[in-house]
Design a protein around this motif. Structure first.
Motif: not given
Lengths: 117, 107
Positions: B41-53, B55-60
């Protein structure tokens, strides 16, 4: 706060047309690439179309090429998707997506398109 | 079209366990590979970009890696909110594509 609000989804017969809109706010709309992504019921995600900042360049997935047109109005801060010759397989939730970074990191809540007789 | 093959389709794990999700590209996507999380029921959330970076606010606890055309999303210790569907995505070549998704479910 970034907001993307889609509208225009509806039930339409095969062969029909719809125009989806996405009202954007909270950022400088004319500065960013936009796209439409769809998700069929119970299925995965599919990129439909993308458009550059000034609307001069766009691209479509093969399955919609020639039937759908993406456009934008940088005065009205709005993104559009004109969908013609709709098919049953176009049934999906359509999301408006924004690339504030180099990836699409903001998504609207989606608008539902149902193509059925 | 670049095909992204994700495996497994479903991963059944318990909170606290390590999750390893795979995404294999049919050809090179350079470093233009991202991971999204989608909850029901939610929209996609960007977690990782450019393989290993991240996104803002994503836990380590979320990390990405690559080996050639094989990409991996690792969740080091699953939290209850991590149970969701994960999609890899390439933006190297249009049409951009997503993988078919991996569902991480509670065992």
């Amino acid at each position: 706060e970034v907001q993307l609000v889609e509208s225009g989804g509806d039930l339409v017969q095969p062969g029909g047309s719809l125009r989806l809109s996405c009202a954007a706010s909270g950022f400088i709309f004319r500065s960013y690439y936009m796209a439409w992504v769809r998700q069929a019921p119970g299925k995965g995600l599919e990129w439909v179309a993308k458009i550059n900042r000034d609307g001069s360049d766009n691209a479509y997935v093969d399955s919609v090429n020639g039937r759908f047109t993406i456009s934008r109005d940088n005065v009205k801060n709005s993104l559009y998707l004109q969908m013609n010759s709709l098919r049953v397989e176009d049934t999906a939730v359509y999301y408006c997506a924004l690339a504030l970074s180099s990836y699409f990191d903001y998504w609207g809540q989606g608008t539902r398109v149902t193509v059925s007789s | 079209e670049i095909v992204l093959a994700q495996s497994p389709a479903t991963l059944s794990l318990s909170p606290g366990e390590r999750a390893t999700l795979s995404c294999r590209a049919s050809q090179s996507v350079s470093h233009f590979l991202a991971w999204y999380q989608q909850k029901p029921g939610q929209t996609p959330r960007l977690l990782i970009y450019d393989v290993s970076y991240r996104a803002a606010g994503v836990p380590a606890r979320f990390s990405g890696s690559e080996s050639g055309t094989d990409f991996t999303l690792t969740i080091s210790s699953l939290e209850p909110e991590d149970f969701a569907v994960y999609y890899c995505h390439q933006r190297d070549t249009w049409p951009w594509t997503f993988g078919q998704g991996t569902k991480v479910e509670i065992k």
